[in-house]
Scaffold this active site. Structure first.
Site, short mmCIF file in Angstrom:
data_model
loop_
_atom_site.label_atom_id
_atom_site.label_comp_id
_atom_site.label_asym_id
_atom_site.label_seq_id
_atom_site.Cartn_x
_atom_site.Cartn_y
_atom_site.Cartn_z
N HIS A 28 31.95 19.95 47.56
CA HIS A 28 31.54 20.96 46.58
C HIS A 28 30.93 20.29 45.36
CE1 HIS A 28 33.59 24.11 48.90
NE2 HIS A 28 34.54 23.21 49.08
N TYR A 72 41.91 15.90 46.70
CA TYR A 72 41.36 16.28 45.40
C TYR A 72 41.72 15.24 44.34
CZ TYR A 72 40.54 20.98 47.31
OH TYR A 72 40.11 22.06 48.05
#
Length: 370
Positions: free
Chosen positions: A82, A352
Site C-alpha cells: 500500500h 507492519y
C-alpha cells in the site's frame, strides 16, 4: 504499545514543526531509530516472541517484507505494501448499538476522532490507479481514556491465502519479470493451481469490478475478532464499512488519469464530508473463525448491527499528512475486542512493524547525506 507509537509520532510532528537544523535533524532521526528498536523489542516481548520462540514471528515478518520488496524493486521511504495512498481525517459517530456486542468504549454513544489512509495495494508508490483491482482503507480510532483501535480493511471480503508462508509464495509468484515489467502468467497460474483459495480470490475480483473511487467502495475487516460484552460473554464478529455513496465500477475514461482516485476524493470532499456505516456481522454456527479465505454467507438470519457512521472530512498528501507515521497494526485493539486465531493477524502485525522500522531507518540514511 499504541501509546508508545503515538508518542513517537508526536515527537516526529513536533520536531518537524520546530524546524530543526540539519545536524539536529540527523540527531533526531538517530534517536528515533533507537526508540523504534526499543519499541520493536517491547512489541515482540508483549507478543510472546522474546524467549524460546523468538526466531519465528520476526523471521516471518522479514521474509514477507523481503518478498514485497522483490516484487517491483525497492522504494526507500515508502510502506512495503500500500505504498501509494492519501491521508484522511474525520470522526466516528457511534450510535451506541455496538455496545450490545462489545464493551469497547468506541461503541458507546458519542464521537471519536479518526485519522486514516486510503490506498491501493502494492509496493510501487507511482503505480497507476487503473492497474489496481482493490481499494483499501486504514483507520486509527482515538478511543477515550487513551485507548486506540486500528484496523486495515480491503474492498474484497476475503484474503487470497491463509498463512504467512503461503503469502510469501504468492508474492514470489507475482514478482515482476524484468523483461515485461509484469508477473509471469505461467508462474501465477502454477501458484493458483496449488492454492484454490487464491483462485477464489481472483474470481471474486473479476466478478466485482473495482469502484470508481475511494468514496463508493465497501471496505471489509476480513478477519474475525472476538467481541467481549460487559458481562464477559463473547461472540465472533467481522466488520465492514458500507458507503452512503452508491457503488459504480471504474470507467475506462478514468484510467487515463494515473491518480484519479486521489483527485476524485479531494474534489468530492470540497463539496462536503463522506460517510460510511460500520456494520458488525456476527458469526453463525459453521462460519470460519480462523480462516480469512472463507466467506461468511449473507443469510437473512445473520445478526448485523449498524454501530455508527464514519465521517471523512478532509484529505492530506501522505508525504506530510497525519497518517504518515502511523502503523495501522490490526492487533492494536481496545478492551472489548480481541483477535481470533487467524494466523494472518499476528503476521500482519509483525510485518507492519518491520516495514515501519525500515522506512524510518531509510529516512535516517537520507538525512545523513543531506
Amino acid at each position: 504499545m499504541a501509546k508508545t507509537l503515538e508518542y513517537l509520532n508526536q515527537v516526529l510532528r513536533g520536531a518537524s514543526s520546530a524546524g530543526w537544523a540539519s545536524p539536529s535533524l540527523l540527531l533526531r532521526y538517530a534517536i528515533i531509530v533507537v526508540a523504534i528498536g526499543g519499541i520493536s523489542f517491547a512489541y515482540a516481548f508483549s507478543a510472546g516472541w522474546v524467549g524460546w520462540p523468538v526466531h519465528r514471528a520476526p523471521l516471518s515478518a522479514t521474509r514477507v517484507v523481503n518478498a514485497f520488496e522483490a516484487t517491483t524493486g525497492p522504494h526507500p521511504g515508502f510502506r512495503r505494501n500500500h505504498a501509494k495512498g492519501i491521508c484522511i481525517a474525520g470522526h466516528f459517530d457511534s450510535n451506541g448499538a455496538g455496545a450490545a456486542l462489545s464493551r469497547a468504549r468506541v461503541f458507546a454513544p458519542g464521537v471519536v476522532p479518526i485519522v486514516g489512509r486510503f490506498s491501493v495495494p502494492g509496493t510501487n508508490p507511482s503505480v497507476a490507479d487503473g492497474e489496481s483491482r482493490l481499494r483499501s482503507l486504514a483507520l486509527r480510532f482515538a478511543v477515550p481514556d487513551g485507548e486506540e483501535w486500528r484496523t486495515a480493511m480491503n474492498s474484497v471480503p476475503i484474503f487470497s491465502v491463509r498463512t504467512p508462508d503461503e503469502f510469501v509464495a504468492e508474492l514470489a509468484a507475482q514478482r515482476e519479470d524484468k523483461g515485461t515489467g509484469k508477473p509471469d502468467p505461467a508462474r501465477v497460474a502454477e501458484f493458483e493451481a496449488q492454492h484454490p483459495e487464491a483462485r477464489a480470490f481472483r474470481a471474486w475480483t473479476r466478478t466485482h469490478p473495482a469502484s470508481s473511487g475511494f468514496d463508493n467502495a465497501t471496505y471489509y475487516g476480513v478477519s474475525a475478532f472476538r467481541f467481549v460484552k460487559a458481562d464477559g460473554t463473547s461472540q465472533y464478529v467481522r466488520w465492514s464499512m458500507v458507503p452512503e455513496v452508491a457503488y459504480e465500477p471504474v470507467a475506462a475514461a478514468q484510467r487515463r488519469d494515473p491518480d484519479f482516485l486521489a483527485h476524485r476524493l479531494v474534489n468530492t470532499l470540497r463539496q462536503g464530508p463522506l460517510r460510511w456505516h460500520l456494520i458488525l456481522a456476527v458469526a453463525r454456527p459453521g462460519d470460519a473463525i480462523d480462516d480469512s479465505t472463507q466467506l461468511w454467507v449473507q443469510t437473512p438470519d445473520r445478526l448485523r448491527v449498524d454501530a455508527g457512521t464514519l465521517v471523512v472530512e478532509s484529505a492530506q498528501a501522505q508525504i506530510d499528512g497525519r497518517c504518515r507515521n502511523i502503523d495501522f497494526d490490526p492487533l492494536i485493539l481496545p478492551a472489548g475486542i480481541e483477535p481470533s486465531g487467524d494466523p494472518l493477524l499476528s503476521a500482519r502485525a509483525a510485518t507492519y512493524m518491520e516495514s515501519f522500522y525500515r522506512r524510518m531507518s531509510e529516512e535516517v540514511r537520507y538525512a545523513s547525506k543531506r
